[in-house]
Scaffold this active site. Structure first.
Site, PDB file in Angstrom:
ATOM      1  CB  SER A  35      22.978   6.552  91.107  1.00 30.04           C
ATOM      2  OG  SER A  35      22.381   5.102  90.595  1.00 30.04           O
ATOM      3  N   GLY A  36      23.677   8.291  93.201  1.00 26.07           N
ATOM      4  CA  GLY A  36      24.076   9.647  93.606  1.00 26.07           C
ATOM      5  C   GLY A  36      25.020   9.522  94.944  1.00 26.07           C
ATOM      6  CD  GLU A  63      20.377   1.942 100.698  1.00 26.25           C
ATOM      7  OE1 GLU A  63      19.113   1.535 101.050  1.00 26.25           O
ATOM      8  OE2 GLU A  63      20.401   3.114 100.355  1.00 26.25           O
ATOM      9  CB  THR A  89      14.952   4.216  93.220  1.00 24.90           C
ATOM     10  OG1 THR A  89      14.516   4.321  94.617  1.00 24.90           O
ATOM     11  CG2 THR A  89      13.792   4.230  92.223  1.00 24.90           C
ATOM     12  CB  CYS A  90      18.528   4.279  89.503  1.00 26.08           C
ATOM     13  SG  CYS A  90      19.009   3.902  87.529  1.00 26.08           S
ATOM     14  CB  CYS A 149      16.401   3.402  85.450  1.00 25.76           C
ATOM     15  SG  CYS A 149      16.457   4.839  86.450  1.00 25.76           S
ATOM     16  CE  LYS A 174      11.927   2.893  83.003  1.00 27.16           C
ATOM     17  NZ  LYS A 174      11.870   4.361  83.216  1.00 27.16           N
ATOM     18  CE1 TYR A 211      25.363   2.330  92.229  1.00 30.39           C
ATOM     19  CE2 TYR A 211      25.147   0.616  90.624  1.00 30.39           C
ATOM     20  CZ  TYR A 211      24.953   1.975  91.069  1.00 30.39           C
ATOM     21  OH  TYR A 211      24.689   2.823  90.134  1.00 30.39           O
ATOM     22  N   GLY A 269      -0.927   9.302  85.027  1.00 28.17           N
ATOM     23  CA  GLY A 269      -0.619   9.621  83.374  1.00 28.17           C
ATOM     24  C   GLY A 269       0.837   9.909  83.367  1.00 28.17           C
ATOM     25  CE1 TYR A 292       9.905   7.989  84.928  1.00 28.80           C
ATOM     26  CE2 TYR A 292       9.009  10.130  85.686  1.00 28.80           C
ATOM     27  CZ  TYR A 292       9.904   8.928  85.825  1.00 28.80           C
ATOM     28  OH  TYR A 292      10.644   9.166  86.951  1.00 28.80           O
ATOM     29  CB  ILE A 293       6.029   5.617  86.739  1.00 35.13           C
ATOM     30  CG1 ILE A 293       7.499   6.412  86.972  1.00 35.13           C
ATOM     31  CG2 ILE A 293       5.808   4.177  87.331  1.00 35.13           C
ATOM     32  CD1 ILE A 293       7.575   6.488  88.458  1.00 35.13           C
ATOM     33  CD  GLU A 308       8.998   4.977  81.577  1.00 36.92           C
ATOM     34  OE1 GLU A 308       9.737   5.504  80.804  1.00 36.92           O
ATOM     35  OE2 GLU A 308       8.958   4.595  82.774  1.00 36.92           O
ATOM     36  CG  HIS A 367      18.764   8.028  52.800  1.00 36.80           C
ATOM     37  ND1 HIS A 367      17.460   8.110  52.950  1.00 36.80           N
ATOM     38  CD2 HIS A 367      18.398   7.180  51.698  1.00 36.80           C
ATOM     39  CE1 HIS A 367      16.610   7.775  52.186  1.00 36.80           C
ATOM     40  NE2 HIS A 367      17.170   7.254  51.422  1.00 36.80           N
ATOM     41  CD  GLU A 422      16.865  10.312  55.621  1.00 32.70           C
ATOM     42  OE1 GLU A 422      17.366  10.954  54.800  1.00 32.70           O
ATOM     43  OE2 GLU A 422      16.774   8.954  55.843  1.00 32.70           O
TER      44      GLU A 422
END
Length: 482
Positions: free
Chosen positions: A16-17, A36, A43-44, A49, A52, A100, A177, A179-180, A183, A465, A470
């Site tokens: 992406s970058g 490439e 990866t994303c 991302c 996933k 892409y 432990g 986030y991957i 998740e 509400h 809220e």
């Protein structure tokens, strides 16, 4: 005067970058090449991302069908069809990779489907031996998942492998432990896999707000995930084979050899027996290592060209993403700054502003919102309660409750809305949300916090509400100070 180089800019890495920097620079009239070695999107899009999040969606439908019955719908449960989902998943990833590629082609970027390495500060060598020269080089090679330095680690899979499994295992042990790990523990459990998770630390999601990560750990256990903290793996071997019989190169393979074996396709060959630090032995159909990622900086000629690497192999850069070599820049996970896709894209844009638009732009890594797609999700921005209390006096505003939608269906799940406020300035230093849709909420809350909103600014906003969010604007009394 004609350039003495083949390209004004050559980008190594089609994630992406790198793609954003390449196509925006090309749109400004810069002659750009990009190499490439794998699939465009990085990866994303291909291994992170996007697939996933699609798996997150798939895993949530089981709860939806259960809840629907409480709301009067006659919906029957059925087994999850992994091959059908996987086929649709790869169709979507192929489509996105095509997007892409088209973005680059339509911008005038010349692409090379090849691994590239530096010969010197201006010369790139492709796999077939072709050499290309460039005035400026941008490294955007990302990162890769690593296995621990453990004999037989090649028996386990890593996050890159999960999307290509021929079938889902009946049972899986997830090591880690972060986030991957968390998740995928939630995802696989939602898809019907028996999930056990080992983490060597005292609590999962180290570095995030203690109260928020504690609630997620409780929710994971309540859902049926067998989560063990203070636990790691010390040995692993193929089930049915005596582990003390493994000798020689197999037993001494370690992390580097395991990574090599995995890249050659020797990833998983059947049930695995593991021994934990607590002394227990257990067999799982599969072991999944989510024990960290490393910058993809090896064997691409960086040090030979004069680029300086850090302790973990990260490319060291200044605030403008410039390396120790004046014409070589680096962005994204390979620099190991803030390893998030939107950050890599912003770093790519800042690079273009700095180098090609005569507008030196340092990358802003302060107050970046992020989401963890556990079940429930966590959305977070700014300081945790612990980090904020370590630097100044604070007030903590928090509310935890059962949300209307799932409470009606008889679920005990709770959500958390939390603000960390400076007692001196009244500025909101951090916001932490644990709830379904927390990622969507934190994006909007992040705007206010990035602008420097105070607690009183939040208080002046009328509540919507009935919603979970809220609570963010109705909490009037701090639950504690520190």
């Amino acid at each position: 005067m004609a350039s003495t180089y083949d390209f004004d800019l050559f980008v190594i890495g089609g994630g992406s970058g790198g793609v954003r920097a390449a196509r925006v620079a090309a749109g400004d009239g810069v002659k750009v090449g990009l190499a490439e070695e794998s699939r465009y999107g990085g990866t994303c899009v291909i291994r992170g991302c996007v697939p996933k999040k699609l798996m997150v969606f798939a895993s949530e439908y089981r709860d939806m069908t259960e809840d629907a019955r409480a709301y009067g719908w006659d919906i029957k449960d059925g087994p999850f069809d992994w091959p059908a989902f996987q086929k649709n998943l790869h169709t979507e990833l192929d489509r996105l990779e095509g997007v892409y590629r088209n973005l680059l082609a339509n911008s005038g970027v010349e692409t090379f489907d090849s691994r590239a390495r530096l010969k010197d500060k201006h010369t790139i060598v492709l796999d077939d031996g072709t050499e290309k020269t460039a005035k400026t080089i941008l490294i955007a090679t990302g990162g890769y998942p690593v296995r621990p330095d453990l004999p037989n680690a090649d028996l386990g899979i890593v996050s890159d492998d999960i999307f290509d499994l021929e079938s889902l295992p009946k049972s899986i042990l997830i090591i880690g432990g972060g986030y991957i790990a968390c998740e995928f523990a939630c995802i696989l459990h939602g898809l019907g896999v028996e999930v056990t998770q080992y983490y060597r630390g005292a609590q999962i999601l180290r570095g995030f707000d203690d109260e928020a990560r504690g609630l997620i750990a409780e929710a994971m256990r309540a859902r049926g995930i067998d989560l063990h903290v203070g636990t790691d793996i010390v040995e692993m071997w193929p089930a049915g084979q005596a582990h003390d019989a493994l000798t020689g190169s197999d037993a001494a393979m370690g992390a580097e050899g395991s990574d090599k074996a995995a890249k050659q396709g020797g990833v998983h060959g059947g049930p695995v027996c593991v021994k934990s630090t607590t002394g227990g032995e257990k067999t799982f159909d599969m072991v999944f290592f989510a024990t960290g990622r490393a910058p993809s900086s090896r064997d691409i000629g960086l040090q030979e060209a004069g680029v300086i690497l850090g302790r973990k192999g990260e490319i060291l850069v200044d605030e403008f993403s410039r390396t120790a070599v004046d014409n070589i820049y680096a962005i994204g996970d390979v620099t190991d700054r803030v390893n998030l896709t939107p950050v890599a894209i912003r770093e790519g844009m800042a690079f273009v502003e700095t180098v090609y638009r005569d507008n030196p732009t340092p990358v802003d890594h302060d107050l970046i919102p992020s989401a963890i797609f556990t079940q429930p999700e966590m959305g977070t921005i700014g300081l945790s309660e612990e980090a904020a209390a370590a630097q100044e006096e604070i007030e903590v505003y928090a509310s935890s409750f059962r949300p209307m939608q799932t409470a009606f269906a008889g679920r005990e799940a709770r959500v958390l809305m939390k603000l960390i406020v400076s007692r001196k300035t009244r500025v909101v230093l951090g916001c932490h949300i644990v709830a379904p849709g927390a990622g969507e909420m934190i994006q909007l809350a992040g705007i206010a916090i990035k602008m420097g909103a105070t607690k009183e600014d939040f208080d002046r906003v009328c509540a919507v509400h009935p919603t979970m969010s809220e609570e963010i604007v109705t909490m009037r009394t701090p639950i504690r100070t520190a």
